[in-house]
Design a protein around this motif. Sequence first.
Motif, PDB file in Angstrom:
ATOM      1  N   GLY A   1      14.716 -43.996  18.519  1.00 38.59           N
ATOM      2  CA  GLY A   1      14.281 -42.894  17.638  1.00 38.59           C
ATOM      3  C   GLY A   1      13.357 -42.956  16.677  1.00 38.59           C
ATOM      4  O   GLY A   1      12.930 -42.195  16.335  1.00 38.59           O
ATOM      5  N   LEU A   2      12.886 -44.516  16.799  1.00 43.95           N
ATOM      6  CA  LEU A   2      12.082 -44.551  15.668  1.00 43.95           C
ATOM      7  C   LEU A   2      10.768 -45.490  15.654  1.00 43.95           C
ATOM      8  O   LEU A   2      10.763 -46.074  17.189  1.00 43.95           O
ATOM      9  CB  LEU A   2      12.259 -46.494  14.687  1.00 43.95           C
ATOM     10  CG  LEU A   2      13.579 -45.516  14.122  1.00 43.95           C
ATOM     11  CD1 LEU A   2      14.202 -46.963  13.667  1.00 43.95           C
ATOM     12  CD2 LEU A   2      14.051 -44.884  13.023  1.00 43.95           C
ATOM     13  N   THR A   3       9.601 -44.465  15.322  1.00 47.45           N
ATOM     14  CA  THR A   3       8.443 -44.682  15.871  1.00 47.45           C
ATOM     15  C   THR A   3       7.026 -45.006  15.009  1.00 47.45           C
ATOM     16  O   THR A   3       5.965 -45.342  15.199  1.00 47.45           O
ATOM     17  CB  THR A   3       7.454 -43.459  16.292  1.00 47.45           C
ATOM     18  OG1 THR A   3       7.492 -42.290  15.000  1.00 47.45           O
ATOM     19  CG2 THR A   3       8.627 -42.760  17.641  1.00 47.45           C
ATOM     20  N   GLY A   4       7.208 -45.793  13.574  1.00 47.09           N
ATOM     21  CA  GLY A   4       6.785 -46.184  12.687  1.00 47.09           C
ATOM     22  C   GLY A   4       6.379 -45.354  11.707  1.00 47.09           C
ATOM     23  O   GLY A   4       5.170 -46.288  10.680  1.00 47.09           O
ATOM     24  N   LYS A   5       6.274 -44.031  11.595  1.00 44.01           N
ATOM     25  CA  LYS A   5       5.919 -42.999  10.698  1.00 44.01           C
ATOM     26  C   LYS A   5       6.337 -43.657   9.672  1.00 44.01           C
ATOM     27  O   LYS A   5       7.131 -43.111   9.210  1.00 44.01           O
ATOM     28  CB  LYS A   5       6.421 -41.572  11.201  1.00 44.01           C
ATOM     29  CG  LYS A   5       5.871 -40.554  11.067  1.00 44.01           C
ATOM     30  CD  LYS A   5       6.899 -38.636  11.677  1.00 44.01           C
ATOM     31  CE  LYS A   5       5.977 -37.983  10.493  1.00 44.01           C
ATOM     32  NZ  LYS A   5       6.482 -36.653  10.988  1.00 44.01           N
ATOM     33  N   GLY A   6       5.166 -43.242   8.567  1.00 45.36           N
ATOM     34  CA  GLY A   6       4.810 -43.249   6.833  1.00 45.36           C
ATOM     35  C   GLY A   6       4.676 -44.607   7.464  1.00 45.36           C
ATOM     36  O   GLY A   6       4.271 -44.717   5.597  1.00 45.36           O
ATOM     37  N   VAL A   7       4.638 -45.542   7.366  1.00 47.36           N
ATOM     38  CA  VAL A   7       4.103 -46.570   7.494  1.00 47.36           C
ATOM     39  C   VAL A   7       2.727 -46.850   7.970  1.00 47.36           C
ATOM     40  O   VAL A   7       1.898 -46.823   8.923  1.00 47.36           O
ATOM     41  CB  VAL A   7       5.146 -48.020   7.996  1.00 47.36           C
ATOM     42  CG1 VAL A   7       5.058 -49.425   7.994  1.00 47.36           C
ATOM     43  CG2 VAL A   7       7.069 -47.445   7.825  1.00 47.36           C
TER      44      VAL A   7
ATOM     45  N   GLN B   1      10.416 -50.936   9.000  1.00 45.44           N
ATOM     46  CA  GLN B   1      10.480 -50.452   7.866  1.00 45.44           C
ATOM     47  C   GLN B   1      11.088 -48.716   7.444  1.00 45.44           C
ATOM     48  O   GLN B   1      11.679 -48.480   6.476  1.00 45.44           O
ATOM     49  CB  GLN B   1       9.268 -50.636   6.615  1.00 45.44           C
ATOM     50  CG  GLN B   1       8.957 -50.330   5.535  1.00 45.44           C
ATOM     51  CD  GLN B   1       7.608 -51.031   5.024  1.00 45.44           C
ATOM     52  OE1 GLN B   1       7.459 -51.916   5.095  1.00 45.44           O
ATOM     53  NE2 GLN B   1       6.594 -50.619   4.564  1.00 45.44           N
ATOM     54  N   GLN B   2      10.885 -47.933   8.620  1.00 43.89           N
ATOM     55  CA  GLN B   2      10.517 -47.039   8.472  1.00 43.89           C
ATOM     56  C   GLN B   2      12.171 -46.066   8.297  1.00 43.89           C
ATOM     57  O   GLN B   2      13.168 -45.911   7.420  1.00 43.89           O
ATOM     58  CB  GLN B   2      10.453 -46.578   9.938  1.00 43.89           C
ATOM     59  CG  GLN B   2      11.241 -44.794  10.265  1.00 43.89           C
ATOM     60  CD  GLN B   2      10.413 -44.251  11.247  1.00 43.89           C
ATOM     61  OE1 GLN B   2       9.907 -45.392  12.276  1.00 43.89           O
ATOM     62  NE2 GLN B   2      10.394 -43.140  11.834  1.00 43.89           N
ATOM     63  N   ALA B   3      13.109 -47.395   9.277  1.00 44.83           N
ATOM     64  CA  ALA B   3      15.026 -47.298   9.100  1.00 44.83           C
ATOM     65  C   ALA B   3      15.238 -46.985   7.989  1.00 44.83           C
ATOM     66  O   ALA B   3      16.495 -46.623   7.522  1.00 44.83           O
ATOM     67  CB  ALA B   3      15.124 -48.328   9.955  1.00 44.83           C
ATOM     68  N   GLN B   4      14.817 -48.040   7.297  1.00 44.26           N
ATOM     69  CA  GLN B   4      15.212 -48.576   5.519  1.00 44.26           C
ATOM     70  C   GLN B   4      14.522 -47.248   4.296  1.00 44.26           C
ATOM     71  O   GLN B   4      15.399 -47.078   3.779  1.00 44.26           O
ATOM     72  CB  GLN B   4      14.792 -50.061   5.216  1.00 44.26           C
ATOM     73  CG  GLN B   4      15.086 -50.792   3.772  1.00 44.26           C
ATOM     74  CD  GLN B   4      14.539 -52.109   3.166  1.00 44.26           C
ATOM     75  OE1 GLN B   4      15.039 -53.205   3.595  1.00 44.26           O
ATOM     76  NE2 GLN B   4      13.487 -52.455   2.870  1.00 44.26           N
TER      77      GLN B   4
ATOM     78  N   ALA C   1      18.496 -51.697  13.762  1.00 43.26           N
ATOM     79  CA  ALA C   1      19.126 -50.644  13.022  1.00 43.26           C
ATOM     80  C   ALA C   1      19.918 -51.549  11.851  1.00 43.26           C
ATOM     81  O   ALA C   1      20.520 -51.133  11.045  1.00 43.26           O
ATOM     82  CB  ALA C   1      19.920 -50.178  14.558  1.00 43.26           C
ATOM     83  N   THR C   2      19.758 -52.475  11.460  1.00 46.54           N
ATOM     84  CA  THR C   2      20.269 -53.181  10.508  1.00 46.54           C
ATOM     85  C   THR C   2      19.439 -53.123   9.310  1.00 46.54           C
ATOM     86  O   THR C   2      20.397 -53.261   8.268  1.00 46.54           O
ATOM     87  CB  THR C   2      20.450 -54.812  10.996  1.00 46.54           C
ATOM     88  OG1 THR C   2      18.735 -55.249  10.912  1.00 46.54           O
ATOM     89  CG2 THR C   2      21.287 -54.880  11.900  1.00 46.54           C
ATOM     90  N   TYR C   3      18.654 -52.131   9.204  1.00 43.23           N
ATOM     91  CA  TYR C   3      17.844 -52.228   8.460  1.00 43.23           C
ATOM     92  C   TYR C   3      18.549 -50.729   7.453  1.00 43.23           C
ATOM     93  O   TYR C   3      17.921 -49.914   6.293  1.00 43.23           O
ATOM     94  CB  TYR C   3      16.089 -52.238   8.354  1.00 43.23           C
ATOM     95  CG  TYR C   3      16.071 -53.651   8.529  1.00 43.23           C
ATOM     96  CD1 TYR C   3      15.241 -54.248   6.946  1.00 43.23           C
ATOM     97  CD2 TYR C   3      15.708 -54.240   9.562  1.00 43.23           C
ATOM     98  CE1 TYR C   3      14.815 -55.448   7.717  1.00 43.23           C
ATOM     99  CE2 TYR C   3      15.861 -55.656   9.783  1.00 43.23           C
ATOM    100  CZ  TYR C   3      14.929 -56.264   8.122  1.00 43.23           C
ATOM    101  OH  TYR C   3      14.877 -57.728   8.477  1.00 43.23           O
ATOM    102  N   ARG C   4      18.746 -49.885   8.783  1.00 45.03           N
ATOM    103  CA  ARG C   4      18.746 -48.496   8.462  1.00 45.03           C
ATOM    104  C   ARG C   4      19.802 -48.204   7.213  1.00 45.03           C
ATOM    105  O   ARG C   4      21.151 -48.951   6.997  1.00 45.03           O
ATOM    106  CB  ARG C   4      20.107 -48.050   9.041  1.00 45.03           C
ATOM    107  CG  ARG C   4      18.469 -47.304  10.189  1.00 45.03           C
ATOM    108  CD  ARG C   4      19.446 -46.321  11.695  1.00 45.03           C
ATOM    109  NE  ARG C   4      19.118 -46.121  12.444  1.00 45.03           N
ATOM    110  CZ  ARG C   4      18.085 -45.102  13.007  1.00 45.03           C
ATOM    111  NH1 ARG C   4      18.020 -44.756  11.708  1.00 45.03           N
ATOM    112  NH2 ARG C   4      17.609 -45.092  14.248  1.00 45.03           N
ATOM    113  N   ARG C   5      19.898 -47.563   6.121  1.00 40.86           N
ATOM    114  CA  ARG C   5      20.441 -47.027   4.935  1.00 40.86           C
ATOM    115  C   ARG C   5      22.072 -46.640   4.790  1.00 40.86           C
ATOM    116  O   ARG C   5      21.996 -45.814   6.098  1.00 40.86           O
ATOM    117  CB  ARG C   5      19.955 -46.225   4.141  1.00 40.86           C
ATOM    118  CG  ARG C   5      18.484 -47.415   3.008  1.00 40.86           C
ATOM    119  CD  ARG C   5      18.222 -47.169   1.789  1.00 40.86           C
ATOM    120  NE  ARG C   5      16.856 -47.856   1.265  1.00 40.86           N
ATOM    121  CZ  ARG C   5      17.000 -47.524  -0.104  1.00 40.86           C
ATOM    122  NH1 ARG C   5      17.064 -45.971  -0.995  1.00 40.86           N
ATOM    123  NH2 ARG C   5      15.679 -48.231  -0.313  1.00 40.86           N
TER     124      ARG C   5
END
Length: 662
Positions: free
Chosen positions: A255-261, A575-578, A658-662
């Motif tokens: 579900g991640l696309t790099g948005k905001g990076v 980075q987006q996940a974090q 997923a390991t970067y998700r807070r």
Amino acid sequence: MFVVGLAAPALLASATTAAAISAAGISTAASAERAAVAGAHPAWATASADRGALDPAATLDGIRVFLAGKDPAGLESYARAVSDPRSPSFRHFLNPRQIADRFGPTPAQTEQVTEWLASAGLTVTGTDPHFVAARGTVSAAQRAFGTELHDFADHEGKHRAPVGAVTAPASLAKAVLGVTGLDDPAKQRVEPKVKADPDPYGPPATIYRGLPCSDYWGQKAATDRPKVDGKTVAWTPCGYGPQELRAAYGVDKTGLTGKGVTVGVLDPYGSPTIEADLAAYNTKHNFQQFRPGQLKQYVETGGATTCYGGPPGGLYIEEALDIEAVHAMAPDADVAYIGAKDCESTSLIDAVNRAVDGHLADLINNSWGIGSEPPSDAVRQGFEQAFQRAAVSGIGIYYSSGDCGYEDPETPCGKGDESTRKQTNYPPESPWVTAVGGTTMGLDQHGRKVAEVGWGNVRSNLTEDGTGWTPAPKDAYPSGYTGGSGGGTSIVFRQPAYQAGVVPDKQALERPDGSTSAYRMRTVPDISADGDSSTGMLVGYTGRDKDGVARYHETKLGGTSLSSPLIVGIQALAQQAQGSAIGFANPQIYARYGTAAYQDVTDTPVSVARNDLTNPNDPDSAPLKRLYTAGFSGGPLAAFPGYDRLTGVGTPGAGYVATYRR
């Protein structure tokens, strides 16, 4: 990659007191009045190659004195702390103004260096926050830097270089990071990983691949070719598209696309057709288009109009590969293309500095290097300072690890790179960058991995009677080695803290020549992704066909030029996940070692049949019937359980992001 001279086995050359030099055109000075600084007396400038002094009246352009700043030790220390998850300063990044105020050169240092150069008779042509530029006669340069300049011969002709140590007034030595421009710039150029025959009028020549090929791994059996180990081999894959590569690393389900990076791609020059090429590529692959303003271009012009004898067009394929691979992994990430003005190493240092000073991107991909022979101390110092400032800024720097394994000169690619011994590449071996190695990756019709080994190809040819392959894959190294993931143990840099406890001592202590180092050393790569040209990605670009007309074309390309932007795209998702900047990634990459975040890569021989065209620019040229085998473990580098110097910690697993998700 990009290639240069040998260096002492230490992290950085230390400044030591130089002996006084008395020679024609050089002022005599007491040893206490001068101190050695990082210069450019390269390994190829040997006594036997010395062809005598340069004309004292000849003019030198492009002299640079790089500035050390007010606290170089403090910069390195803070870069380490801000990147270390165990440090209280972790992720306490500084903005460019704070970095300049805290670590940059003082106005007085710049003024003193300017006055020193002018007093020797050089003309200062410009200053910036990182260097003072000058030009002048050979005589003035010798007077300024306390060493004669001679011509030295090699197979390419004559190249200038200092005879002795490059020195500065002792009172200024701490302000000087290094001096470039005294040696021949032709020996300090960088080279891209992907090469194409250049078109003197613009686009590169179109590259074609021989047929048949398989839509996915193992689809089409090469029934008319000899078996290998009793098994029928399949035709090489035709090339993966963005959807297959997203599925291979499991990022399609995050579900991640790099948005905001913002991802940076840094190469020499800039393609004038890149926007049209990207639109055509995404249309053909039914993939997400770039939205208006998503691609930003920062291309510096005015540099040399040739790179390794060819015009800029030969590098446009590299730019297309890098951007398309990043976009495949992170389709919503902004992309900042940072084009250096040419292939000179100082131009690439400038481009890195521009990207860091302006914080043009959060992560920066570099699919180029200085090749097999290490650069001069001064060039390395310039890059290292830029990398440390990037870390302090929260910017991650990523490099392709190389496409010739250990640069063994006994192999065709090592010989072609003019390597003098087994050795690692720079900048990938820098402890301040993430070096990305390559694998051979087979995907089934659903994009699932069904084979993955360390990329290190040997090539066999069909025998004249058509009944076998010669040489046999197990006997093909080194003569049949055609390329592989760059890796190995550095002779320059000590082991960084993040590798301690992960890299086995046998690998950290074993020098390229097989001897044992007294210290644990930096090893590369750090992490890997698909890189074998046999399992490469379809890349779209404008190429010149054999009829002379420029057209959009797609071809399969690989190398660690593919591996690195794939990893950078995945890191954009992380980075987006974090939800915050990753910055220099290695401490976090190694902290995940031994977990399900990575897929460990080990060697098992895998072979594909290929028909390579005699002339890759002519689709009608005769085919060369060949077999390519990877995962054979026949060279000095191999993939085995745990960290290894071919694939690093392994490849990102489906759960890595997923390991970067807070």
